[in-house]
Enzyme design. Structure first.
Site, PDB file in Angstrom:
ATOM      1  N   TYR A  56      46.185  47.111  26.627  1.00  0.00           N
ATOM      2  CA  TYR A  56      46.850  45.941  27.201  1.00  0.00           C
ATOM      3  C   TYR A  56      47.686  46.352  28.392  1.00  0.00           C
ATOM      4  CZ  TYR A  56      46.224  41.309  25.469  1.00  0.00           C
ATOM      5  OH  TYR A  56      45.710  40.065  25.264  1.00  0.00           O
ATOM      6  N   GLU A  58      49.367  43.811  30.879  1.00  0.00           N
ATOM      7  CA  GLU A  58      49.839  42.652  31.645  1.00  0.00           C
ATOM      8  C   GLU A  58      50.756  43.098  32.773  1.00  0.00           C
ATOM      9  OE1 GLU A  58      51.606  40.016  28.791  1.00  0.00           O
ATOM     10  OE2 GLU A  58      49.682  39.098  28.299  1.00  0.00           O
ATOM     11  N   ASP A 210      34.552  31.762  49.544  1.00  0.00           N
ATOM     12  CA  ASP A 210      34.055  32.255  48.258  1.00  0.00           C
ATOM     13  C   ASP A 210      32.731  32.962  48.502  1.00  0.00           C
ATOM     14  OD1 ASP A 210      32.921  32.593  45.779  1.00  0.00           O
ATOM     15  OD2 ASP A 210      33.387  30.572  45.049  1.00  0.00           O
ATOM     16  N   THR A 236      32.793  37.017  42.900  1.00  0.00           N
ATOM     17  CA  THR A 236      32.410  37.690  41.673  1.00  0.00           C
ATOM     18  C   THR A 236      32.091  39.133  42.059  1.00  0.00           C
ATOM     19  OG1 THR A 236      30.060  37.264  41.981  1.00  0.00           O
ATOM     20  CG2 THR A 236      31.308  35.604  40.755  1.00  0.00           C
ATOM     21  N   LYS A 239      27.099  39.824  41.293  1.00  0.00           N
ATOM     22  CA  LYS A 239      25.889  39.255  41.908  1.00  0.00           C
ATOM     23  C   LYS A 239      25.308  40.278  42.891  1.00  0.00           C
ATOM     24  CE  LYS A 239      27.538  34.632  40.799  1.00  0.00           C
ATOM     25  NZ  LYS A 239      27.953  33.296  41.272  1.00  0.00           N
ATOM     26  N   ARG A 245      30.348  42.154  35.276  1.00  0.00           N
ATOM     27  CA  ARG A 245      30.722  40.748  35.342  1.00  0.00           C
ATOM     28  C   ARG A 245      32.235  40.666  35.548  1.00  0.00           C
ATOM     29  NH1 ARG A 245      27.825  36.088  34.181  1.00  0.00           N
ATOM     30  NH2 ARG A 245      26.089  37.459  34.595  1.00  0.00           N
TER      31      ARG A 245
HETATM   32  C1  LIG Z   1      28.758  32.320  40.730  1.00  0.00           C
HETATM   33  C2  LIG Z   1      29.774  31.631  41.540  1.00  0.00           C
HETATM   34  C3  LIG Z   1      31.085  31.459  41.085  1.00  0.00           C
HETATM   35  C4  LIG Z   1      31.509  31.630  39.652  1.00  0.00           C
HETATM   36  O1  LIG Z   1      31.380  32.801  39.081  1.00  0.00           O
HETATM   37  P1  LIG Z   1      31.485  32.971  37.484  1.00  0.00           P
HETATM   38  O2  LIG Z   1      31.609  34.429  37.391  1.00  0.00           O
HETATM   39  O3  LIG Z   1      30.229  32.417  36.924  1.00  0.00           O
HETATM   40  O4  LIG Z   1      32.691  32.249  37.018  1.00  0.00           O
HETATM   41  C5  LIG Z   1      32.019  30.947  41.960  1.00  0.00           C
HETATM   42  N1  LIG Z   1      31.684  30.595  43.195  1.00  0.00           N
HETATM   43  C6  LIG Z   1      30.425  30.725  43.662  1.00  0.00           C
HETATM   44  C7  LIG Z   1      30.122  30.310  45.068  1.00  0.00           C
HETATM   45  C8  LIG Z   1      29.425  31.227  42.844  1.00  0.00           C
HETATM   46  O5  LIG Z   1      28.183  31.295  43.295  1.00  0.00           O
END
Ligand SMILES: *Cc1c(COP(=O)(O)O)cnc(C)c1O
Length: 427
Positions: A56, A58, A210, A236, A239, A245
Site C-alpha cells: 500500500y 497512498e 486523450d 492508457t 494499447k 493495463r
Molecule cells: C480506451 C480508451 C479509454 C479508456 O480506457 P480504459 O482503460 O478502458 O478505461 C479512454 N479514452 C480513449 C480515447 C480510449 O480509446
C-alpha cells in the site's frame, strides 16, 4: 511442457489455470484485430505478477501515508522519469515543463480525474461524440462525464467523415466549455492538436488530449505529439504503447498539484504498484529503436490492410487510415457489423462491430466493423499477411452463415499463427 502461468496456479486453482491456458491458446491461434488490444511482453507481465501488488502506498513519492516505501518510491520515480524522457523527446517545448502522474488505474479513471481537477458538476465539456468515434468518458450520456456535466458533443463532417474543426470552433464559441477534449477511439486520421489549442485559447477552455489509442505512435514519433500543446494529456498504457493495463496523465507543470490531488485522494486510493513497475518496463521498451520500427510497421500494416480491403470492395470510412486502425462500413456488403464480427470471430479473426459516422442503424447493431494492427504487428506479421487477411475477410463476409467456409478459414488462420509467435504468450 510450457504453461501460460507457473506451477502454483495449477495446484491451487485448476479452474482458473485451465481458463488462462485456454485464453493463452486463443490469443496464439487467432488474428487479433481489436484496435485497442496488444500483446504485452513477458517482462511487462512479470512485473505485473510481482510482489509489488502487496504494498500500500497512498500518496506520492516521499509524501506517503504508510511506511515501508523505500522501494515503491524508486519504482514510481523511475516510471515517471522514463515516461518524461519518452514523451519529452517529441514534445513541444521543454521537458522540464512536463509533470507525470502514473497512478490512474486505467484510461477512464485518468479522464475522471481531469474532470475533478478542473470542473464543477454542471460545467460544460466538449468532446467528439461517441457515434463519430469519440470515447464514452468525453461526455457521453451513459457515462458519469455526461451525467454530471453539461456535454456538448461535436462531430465529423458529413462528406468526408473527418473532424470538423470549424464546427468545434462554432460550438465552443456558442457554449464556452470549461474543458475541451481532443481524442478518439474509432477515428483513422491524424489529429490536429494545434487547431484545438487555438480554439481552447479563444474560449478560455482547458485542452485535454486523450491519446489512449495512439500513445505508442506518439512515443515513436509516428503521430504528432500533443505534449506541450495540451494542458493535460491522458492515456492508457496497454494499447499501442504495449504496456500493462493502466493509465497515466502528463500535464503542464502549472497543473501538477491539481492533477495529483484529483487522482489521489480525489478519485482513487492506493496506486497499483505492480502496474506502475510494468509501465516503467513498457516505457523502457518503447524507448528503443526496435519500438520505433514497430510503431512505423503498425501504420504500414494498417495502410496495406486498408488498400487490400478496398480492392475487395470494402468501403473504408474516410477512405483509408493514417494510424493503427480502420473503420469499415459494410452497408454495401449488405451485412451488418455484428453478423460480420461474429462470423469472423468463429473464423479466428477477432475484431469488433462498430458504428460508422451518421450510422442509420442502432449502436448495439451498427453498420460497421473496426480493425487495428497493433497486435498482428507485435507478431511481426507484414504486408503479405494483411493481403491474406483481406482475402479471408472477403470470403467469410460473402457468406457469413456458411459453416464450412468459417471452419476452412479458422484452420488456415491457426496454421498461419503457428509461424508467428506472439510476445508474452507461452505456447
Ligand atoms: C480506451 C480508451 C479509454 C479508456 O480506457 P480504459 O482503460 O478502458 O478505461 C479512454 N479514452 C480513449 C480515447 C480510449 O480509446
Amino acid at each position: 511442457m510450457n504453461h501460460a502461468t507457473d506451477e502454483a496456479l495449477a495446484q491451487v486453482d485448476p479452474e482458473i489455470f485451465r481458463l488462462i491456458e485456454a485464453e493463452n491458446r486463443r490469443e496464439h491461434e487467432s488474428l487479433r484485430l481489436i484496435a485497442s488490444e496488444n500483446y504485452a511482453s513477458r517482462a511487462v507481465m512479470e512485473a505485473t505478477g510481482s510482489c509489488l501488488t502487496n504494498k500500500y502506498s497512498e500518496g506520492y513519492a516521499k509524501k506517503r501515508y504508510y511506511e515501508g516505501q523505500a522501494v515503491i518510491d524508486e519504482v514510481e520515480e523511475l516510471a515517471i522519469a522514463r515516461l518524461k524522457a519518452l514523451f519529452g523527446a517529441t514534445a513541444h517545448g521543454s521537458v522540464d515543463d512536463i509533470h507525470v502522474n502514473v497512478q490512474p488505474y486505467s484510461g477512464s479513471p485518468a479522464n475522471l480525474a481531469v474532470y475533478l481537477a478542473f470542473l464543477n458538476a454542471g460545467d460544460t465539456v466538449m468532446g467528439l461524440g461517441l457515434a463519430a468515434g469519440g470515447h464514452l468518458t468525453h461526455g457521453h450520456n451513459v457515462s458519469i462525464s455526461g451525467r454530471y456535466f453539461n456535454s456538448v458533443p461535436y462531430g465529423v463532417r458529413r462528406d468526408d467523415h473527418r473532424i470538423d474543426v470549424d464546427e468545434v470552433r462554432r460550438l465552443a464559441k456558442e457554449h464556452r466549455p470549461k474543458l475541451l477534449w481532443c481524442g478518439t477511439t474509432a477515428y483513422p486520421r491524424t489529429l490536429d492538436f494545434k487547431a484545438f489549442r487555438e480554439i481552447a485559447d479563444e474560449v478560455g477552455a482547458i485542452l485535454a488530449v486523450d491519446i489512449a489509442h495512439i500513445a505508442g505512435l506518439v512515443a515513436a514519433g509516428v503521430h504528432p505529439s500533443p505534449v506541450g500543446i495540451a494542458d493535460v494529456v491522458t492515456s492508457t498504457t496497454h494499447k499501442t504503447l504495449r504496456g500493462p493495463r493502466g493509465g497515466m496523465i502528463l500535464c503542464k507543470k502549472e497543473h501538477a498539484a491539481k492533477i495529483d490531488r484529483a487522482v489521489f485522494p480525489g478519485v482513487q486510493g492506493g496506486p497499483h504498484n505492480h502496474t506502475t513497475a510494468a509501465i516503467a518496463v513498457a516505457a523502457h521498451e518503447a524507448s528503443t529503436p526496435a519500438f520505433k520500427e514497430y510503431a512505423k510497421a503498425i501504420v504500414e500494416n494498417a495502410k496495406a490492410l486498408g488498400e487490400a480491403l478496398a480492392a475487395r470492395g470494402f468501403s473504408l470510412v474516410t477512405g483509408g487510415t493514417d494510424n493503427h486502425l480502420l473503420l469499415v462500413d459494410l452497408t454495401n456488403k449488405t451485412i451488418p457489423g455484428k453478423v460480420a464480427s461474429k462470423a469472423l470471430d468463429q473464423a479466428n479473426i477477432v475484431l469488433n462491430y462498430n458504428a460508422v459516422p451518421f450510422d442509420p442503424r442502432k449502436p448495439f447493431d451498427p453498420s460497421g466493423i473496426r480493425l487495428g494492427t497493433p497486435s498482428v504487428t507485435s507478431r511481426k506479421m507484414g504486408k503479405d499477411v494483411m493481403v491474406k487477411l483481406a482475402d479471408w475477410m472477403e470470403y467469410v463476409v460473402a457468406a457469413p452463415e456458411e459453416k464450412a467456409r468459417i471452419e476452412k478459414v479458422a484452420a488456415e488462420v491457426r496454421e498461419l499463427c503457428d509461424g508467428y509467435p506472439a510476445p508474452g504468450l507461452r505456447v
